[in-house]
Design a protein around this motif. Structure first.
Motif, PDB file in Angstrom:
ATOM      1  N   PRO A   1       0.789  -1.242   0.000  1.00 24.29           N
ATOM      2  CA  PRO A   1       0.000   0.000   0.000  1.00 24.29           C
ATOM      3  C   PRO A   1       0.816   1.285   0.000  1.00 24.29           C
ATOM      4  O   PRO A   1       0.507   2.215  -0.754  1.00 24.29           O
ATOM      5  CB  PRO A   1      -0.836  -0.129   1.277  1.00 24.29           C
ATOM      6  N   LEU A   2       1.850   1.363   0.834  1.00 23.48           N
ATOM      7  CA  LEU A   2       2.656   2.587   0.873  1.00 23.48           C
ATOM      8  C   LEU A   2       3.476   2.756  -0.401  1.00 23.48           C
ATOM      9  O   LEU A   2       3.553   3.856  -0.957  1.00 23.48           O
ATOM     10  CB  LEU A   2       3.587   2.559   2.088  1.00 23.48           C
ATOM     11  N   ALA A   3       4.077   1.665  -0.871  1.00 18.27           N
ATOM     12  CA  ALA A   3       4.888   1.740  -2.083  1.00 18.27           C
ATOM     13  C   ALA A   3       4.044   2.110  -3.296  1.00 18.27           C
ATOM     14  O   ALA A   3       4.473   2.864  -4.172  1.00 18.27           O
ATOM     15  CB  ALA A   3       5.591   0.405  -2.321  1.00 18.27           C
ATOM     16  N   ALA A   4       2.817   1.582  -3.325  1.00 22.99           N
ATOM     17  CA  ALA A   4       1.933   1.844  -4.474  1.00 22.99           C
ATOM     18  C   ALA A   4       1.221   3.186  -4.365  1.00 22.99           C
ATOM     19  O   ALA A   4       0.549   3.610  -5.305  1.00 22.99           O
ATOM     20  CB  ALA A   4       0.912   0.721  -4.591  1.00 22.99           C
ATOM     21  N   GLY A   5       1.337   3.862  -3.217  1.00 22.90           N
ATOM     22  CA  GLY A   5       0.679   5.149  -3.039  1.00 22.90           C
ATOM     23  C   GLY A   5      -0.789   5.050  -2.685  1.00 22.90           C
ATOM     24  O   GLY A   5      -1.519   6.047  -2.754  1.00 22.90           O
ATOM     25  N   ASP A   6      -1.234   3.860  -2.272  1.00 23.83           N
ATOM     26  CA  ASP A   6      -2.649   3.682  -1.910  1.00 23.83           C
ATOM     27  C   ASP A   6      -2.989   4.376  -0.594  1.00 23.83           C
ATOM     28  O   ASP A   6      -4.140   4.755  -0.369  1.00 23.83           O
ATOM     29  CB  ASP A   6      -2.988   2.190  -1.815  1.00 23.83           C
ATOM     30  N   ILE A   7      -2.000   4.489   0.301  1.00 24.97           N
ATOM     31  CA  ILE A   7      -2.206   5.222   1.548  1.00 24.97           C
ATOM     32  C   ILE A   7      -1.027   6.164   1.749  1.00 24.97           C
ATOM     33  O   ILE A   7       0.064   5.948   1.204  1.00 24.97           O
ATOM     34  CB  ILE A   7      -2.356   4.294   2.777  1.00 24.97           C
ATOM     35  N   SER A   8      -1.222   7.200   2.546  1.00 21.44           N
ATOM     36  CA  SER A   8      -0.167   8.183   2.790  1.00 21.44           C
ATOM     37  C   SER A   8       0.650   7.787   4.023  1.00 21.44           C
ATOM     38  O   SER A   8       0.224   6.955   4.838  1.00 21.44           O
ATOM     39  CB  SER A   8      -0.778   9.563   3.015  1.00 21.44           C
TER      40      SER A   8
END
Length: 262
Positions: free
Chosen positions: A58-65
């Motif tokens: 999620p963090l690497a893909a930019g799904d969450i900040s």
């Protein structure tokens, strides 16, 4: 799992482990392992983008900040603190002492070729905490060899795990025991496995374990020997299969401890 082993070894012979404490530690393990994964993903978000296997996190893909991940981490640690406060004072202090390891172990892959060793120190802290939760303090003649066994076990399964990503790790500059051992990996894994088995035997002898326990330690040795012998370090799918099979090791040993007590 080393925590459940420790709770089982701390139980009086002829008695099952304290299932209430086991439940607390089950919840605590999910929370703290989860917190460790959150911290790891926060530290490694830029690295994870460059590795095919981790690019969808999620963090690497930019799904969450990063801000939202801090909120989530705060929730995990707050709930884990609630679990810790249910234990005795000795265990509260001992448990709190592990937090520095949880926060810093993801950084070790930038510094040393032995990040798996630091991971072992972190993930197996429960081998100390489980005993103290039952007894009120640590019996070091049992807890230290059990802790060492867990650390050696972590070096086995996480080195296998690291071989999945070694090509990407070389490119992005991340270190691991897989890169350190290279083609000598199986010899190192065999040594770690032997140290694990000897430590389990010492822990068992120091708390008067019985035949079922040692039978399962022997079965664990056979499982590890087969795992290492058949491992193909150049096939990521085989590395994952062998890594995942270590769940069997943890379950086997816990069953052996319970049967040994009964």
């Amino acid at each position: 799992l080393p925590c459940t082993w420790s709770i089982g070894l701390a139980a009086e012979p002829g008695c099952l482990p304290d299932w209430h404490v086991l439940s607390l530690f089950g919840v605590g393990a999910v929370l703290m392992r989860g917190a460790g994964c959150t911290i790891n993903d926060m530290w490694d978000r830029d690295y994870d983008k460059k590795v095919a296997r981790t690019a969808s996190r999620p963090l690497a893909a930019g799904d969450i900040s990063t801000f939202h991940s801090f909120i989530f981490l705060g929730g995990q640690l707050s709930l884990a603190l609630c679990v810790l406060m249910c234990l005795n004072y000795y265990s509260i202090v001992l448990g709190a002492a592990s937090l520095s390891l949880v926060i810093t172990y993801p950084l070790m892959k930038r510094i040393t070729y032995w990040p798996q060793l630091v991971l072992g120190f972190t993930f197996n802290w429960g081998a100390l905490l489980g005993w103290s939760a039952i007894k009120g303090s640590c019996e070091w003649s049992v807890c230290l060899p059990l802790y060492l066994a867990g650390v050696m076990w972590t070096l086995v399964y996480d080195t296998i795990y690291a071989h999945q990503d070694k090509r990407d790790d070389i490119i992005i500059g991340v270190k691991s025991t897989a890169l350190q051992f290279k083609e000598d990996t199986k010899q190192w894994l065999s040594g770690f496995s032997l140290a694990m088995l000897l430590s389990l035997c010492v822990a068992g002898m120091n708390c008067n374990q019985t035949f079922p326990y040692y039978s399962v330690v022997a079965a664990t040795g056979a499982h590890l020997a087969h795992q290492i012998y058949t491992l193909d370090i150049d096939k990521p799918e085989d590395c994952w299969k062998k890594f995942a099979s270590n769940r069997t090791v943890g379950v086997l040993l816990f069953i052996g401890i319970v049967l040994g007590n009964l």
